[in-house]
Design a protein around this motif. Sequence first.
Motif, PDB file in Angstrom:
ATOM      1  N   VAL A 172       2.830 -85.676   5.270  1.00 34.18           N
ATOM      2  CA  VAL A 172       2.043 -85.787   4.042  1.00 34.18           C
ATOM      3  C   VAL A 172       2.548 -86.977   3.243  1.00 34.18           C
ATOM      4  N   THR A 173       1.629 -87.871   2.868  1.00 35.41           N
ATOM      5  CA  THR A 173       2.026 -89.067   2.130  1.00 35.41           C
ATOM      6  C   THR A 173       0.899 -89.499   1.195  1.00 35.41           C
ATOM      7  N   GLU A 174       1.255 -90.048   0.060  1.00 36.91           N
ATOM      8  CA  GLU A 174       0.254 -90.556  -0.883  1.00 36.91           C
ATOM      9  C   GLU A 174      -0.054 -92.035  -0.643  1.00 36.91           C
ATOM     10  N   THR A 175       0.642 -92.656   0.305  1.00 36.51           N
ATOM     11  CA  THR A 175       0.387 -94.062   0.632  1.00 36.51           C
ATOM     12  C   THR A 175       0.536 -94.257   2.134  1.00 36.51           C
ATOM     13  N   TYR A 176      -0.361 -95.079   2.694  1.00 33.90           N
ATOM     14  CA  TYR A 176      -0.416 -95.232   4.155  1.00 33.90           C
ATOM     15  C   TYR A 176      -1.147 -96.536   4.460  1.00 33.90           C
ATOM     16  N   PRO A 177      -0.828 -97.198   5.588  1.00 34.31           N
ATOM     17  CA  PRO A 177      -1.570 -98.417   5.929  1.00 34.31           C
ATOM     18  C   PRO A 177      -3.076 -98.165   5.951  1.00 34.31           C
ATOM     19  N   PRO A 178      -3.870 -99.162   5.528  1.00 33.58           N
ATOM     20  CA  PRO A 178      -3.508-100.573   5.355  1.00 33.58           C
ATOM     21  C   PRO A 178      -2.775-100.924   4.070  1.00 33.58           C
ATOM     22  N   GLU A 179      -2.441 -99.958   3.207  1.00 31.73           N
ATOM     23  CA  GLU A 179      -1.571-100.273   2.074  1.00 31.73           C
ATOM     24  C   GLU A 179      -0.239-100.784   2.614  1.00 31.73           C
ATOM     25  N   VAL A 180       0.320-101.770   1.934  1.00 32.42           N
ATOM     26  CA  VAL A 180       1.556-102.404   2.395  1.00 32.42           C
ATOM     27  C   VAL A 180       2.671-102.101   1.412  1.00 32.42           C
ATOM     28  N   ASN A 181       3.572-101.238   1.798  1.00 35.02           N
ATOM     29  CA  ASN A 181       4.787-100.947   1.039  1.00 35.02           C
ATOM     30  C   ASN A 181       5.728-100.198   1.967  1.00 35.02           C
ATOM     31  N   GLY A 182       6.966-100.053   1.546  1.00 31.32           N
ATOM     32  CA  GLY A 182       7.963 -99.453   2.420  1.00 31.32           C
ATOM     33  C   GLY A 182       7.651 -98.031   2.828  1.00 31.32           C
ATOM     34  N   VAL A 183       7.134 -97.222   1.887  1.00 37.04           N
ATOM     35  CA  VAL A 183       6.840 -95.829   2.208  1.00 37.04           C
ATOM     36  C   VAL A 183       5.706 -95.743   3.234  1.00 37.04           C
ATOM     37  N   ALA A 184       4.627 -96.483   2.984  1.00 37.19           N
ATOM     38  CA  ALA A 184       3.481 -96.448   3.894  1.00 37.19           C
ATOM     39  C   ALA A 184       3.885 -96.832   5.308  1.00 37.19           C
ATOM     40  N   LEU A 185       4.629 -97.910   5.434  1.00 42.59           N
ATOM     41  CA  LEU A 185       4.995 -98.397   6.764  1.00 42.59           C
ATOM     42  C   LEU A 185       6.015 -97.497   7.428  1.00 42.59           C
ATOM     43  N   THR A 186       6.919 -96.906   6.649  1.00 43.75           N
ATOM     44  CA  THR A 186       7.901 -95.986   7.232  1.00 43.75           C
ATOM     45  C   THR A 186       7.225 -94.734   7.771  1.00 43.75           C
ATOM     46  N   LEU A 195       8.299-107.562  16.943  1.00 45.75           N
ATOM     47  CA  LEU A 195       7.399-108.174  15.972  1.00 45.75           C
ATOM     48  C   LEU A 195       8.141-109.195  15.120  1.00 45.75           C
ATOM     49  N   PHE A 196       9.238-108.779  14.512  1.00 39.13           N
ATOM     50  CA  PHE A 196      10.014-109.667  13.641  1.00 39.13           C
ATOM     51  C   PHE A 196      11.032-110.409  14.513  1.00 39.13           C
ATOM     52  N   ASP A 197      10.767-111.688  14.741  1.00 38.77           N
ATOM     53  CA  ASP A 197      11.500-112.442  15.757  1.00 38.77           C
ATOM     54  C   ASP A 197      11.594-113.902  15.301  1.00 38.77           C
ATOM     55  N   PRO A 198      12.780-114.524  15.407  1.00 34.30           N
ATOM     56  CA  PRO A 198      12.907-115.933  14.999  1.00 34.30           C
ATOM     57  C   PRO A 198      11.964-116.872  15.740  1.00 34.30           C
ATOM     58  N   ARG A 199      11.534-116.468  16.934  1.00 32.90           N
ATOM     59  CA  ARG A 199      10.646-117.342  17.709  1.00 32.90           C
ATOM     60  C   ARG A 199       9.263-117.474  17.084  1.00 32.90           C
ATOM     61  N   ARG A 200       8.969-116.699  16.078  1.00 30.14           N
ATOM     62  CA  ARG A 200       7.674-116.818  15.396  1.00 30.14           C
ATOM     63  C   ARG A 200       7.681-117.900  14.301  1.00 30.14           C
ATOM     64  N   ARG A 201       8.777-118.596  14.174  1.00 30.86           N
ATOM     65  CA  ARG A 201       8.847-119.672  13.181  1.00 30.86           C
ATOM     66  C   ARG A 201       7.701-120.652  13.429  1.00 30.86           C
ATOM     67  N   ASP A 202       7.005-121.041  12.365  1.00 32.13           N
ATOM     68  CA  ASP A 202       5.756-121.790  12.470  1.00 32.13           C
ATOM     69  C   ASP A 202       5.863-123.050  11.603  1.00 32.13           C
ATOM     70  N   GLY A 216       1.451-107.492   9.846  1.00 27.15           N
ATOM     71  CA  GLY A 216       1.591-107.666  11.279  1.00 27.15           C
ATOM     72  C   GLY A 216       2.193-109.005  11.665  1.00 27.15           C
ATOM     73  N   GLU A 217       1.573-109.672  12.629  1.00 28.95           N
ATOM     74  CA  GLU A 217       2.111-110.936  13.131  1.00 28.95           C
ATOM     75  C   GLU A 217       2.129-112.018  12.064  1.00 28.95           C
ATOM     76  N   HIS A 233       5.596-115.473   8.574  1.00 29.59           N
ATOM     77  CA  HIS A 233       6.089-115.871   7.257  1.00 29.59           C
ATOM     78  C   HIS A 233       7.591-115.629   7.146  1.00 29.59           C
ATOM     79  N   PHE A 234       8.056-114.474   7.600  1.00 32.32           N
ATOM     80  CA  PHE A 234       9.489-114.200   7.561  1.00 32.32           C
ATOM     81  C   PHE A 234      10.261-115.249   8.347  1.00 32.32           C
ATOM     82  N   ALA A 235       9.863-115.477   9.600  1.00 35.15           N
ATOM     83  CA  ALA A 235      10.618-116.364  10.480  1.00 35.15           C
ATOM     84  C   ALA A 235      10.564-117.810  10.024  1.00 35.15           C
ATOM     85  N   SER A 236       9.585-118.153   9.195  1.00 32.20           N
ATOM     86  CA  SER A 236       9.430-119.534   8.748  1.00 32.20           C
ATOM     87  C   SER A 236      10.221-119.838   7.486  1.00 32.20           C
TER      88      SER A 236
END
Length: 383
Positions: free
Chosen positions: A6-20, A181-188, A262-263, A268-271
């Motif tokens: 049970v959760t009050e937030t879920y994807p496509p909402e983007v926040n730590g609780v939804a994604l966890t 998903l989160f990988d240095p090779r995604r640097r753009d 997602g990707e 953005h992170f890797a860059s």
Amino acid sequence: MRYVLVTETYPPEVNGVALTVHGLACGLRVRGHAVCVVRPRQPAEAARPHDADELRLPGAPLPRYPGLRFGLPAAARLRRAWRACRPDAVYVATEGPLGASALRAAKALDIPVATGFHTRFDRYMRDYGLPWLAPVAWRWMRRFHDGADATLVPTAELASELQRAGVRRVLRLPRAVDTALFDPRRRDETLRAGWGARPQGPVVLHVGRIAPEKNLELAVRAFRALQRHRPQARMVWVGDGPARARLQRAHPDFVFCGVQRGEALARHFASGDLFVFPSRSETFGNVTLEAMASGVATVAFDTGAAREHLADGKHGHVVRDGDEAAFVEATVALGCDDARREAMGWAARAAAAALDPAHVAAAFDRLLQRLADGRTHAAPAVA
């Protein structure tokens, strides 16, 4: 086993609780369990009847949090649904009206129930100019979690804090990160060029909700101090929130990328070159692990994920909680030392490789099974 989350937030909402919560649901399904997610219906979604995977219930906008919703009370609806198809255990991730309804319904039907302690609403009251409500919020949260058979927290630090405050049956369930998903090779480099990044200046990155509780003025101060030494440095913000417009007006040279998923988020992170995370209100901070997995050195306070996983001087700098001068100093030091910062990023990536989502899903599964078996005072799922 049949589980309900049970959760009050879920994807496509983007926040730590939804994604966890989404990650936990997927992990349990991969392990062969039937999982139903109970959540508020989002504005673009049509109403649909209860099925095996989701029960979408009425919700309303969350005040002062544009884009997020909370679920309306639904205890009677949940009791009917769970009488018709009884779950073996229920996990309630949020303390809102829907979460409280789920907790009451589970207790009324004698279904084992665990809660998750994800958000420090009591601290948020101060950030939103309502400090007198902080004790009220804390009393509500403590009463809520004390009604469960177990309260799950992501760090040993938070477990100790809640136990000292008198919260009963606190168990630690760690977090993980998707290192595929989160990988240095995604640097753009094309993305970096769009930010105006130059070889002579690092890209300082902040990822998260752009809101008062994130202590963003400290990120601004730290960047401006770095910029005095590295004039070509760029400040990039990934995310959205109520403070964005004001921040954007005050600092027209900053780059605002909006919400990424997602990707695109991984690129953005890797860059980025240096991730700064000045928040002091987090129970964890998933973005810290995402930065580590992306090979980006981090500056953060000694709390939440940084205390649990970030080694000071090895993966970045972990600053004593509340020492804002030290935070600025650490940002300048790493921003000016390209070779050391890059080495720290690779060390962070290596450390994040051990944080396997499948391991966390297995621990969560074991914990829920123990609750279903009646062993509500078991040892923590993962030491």
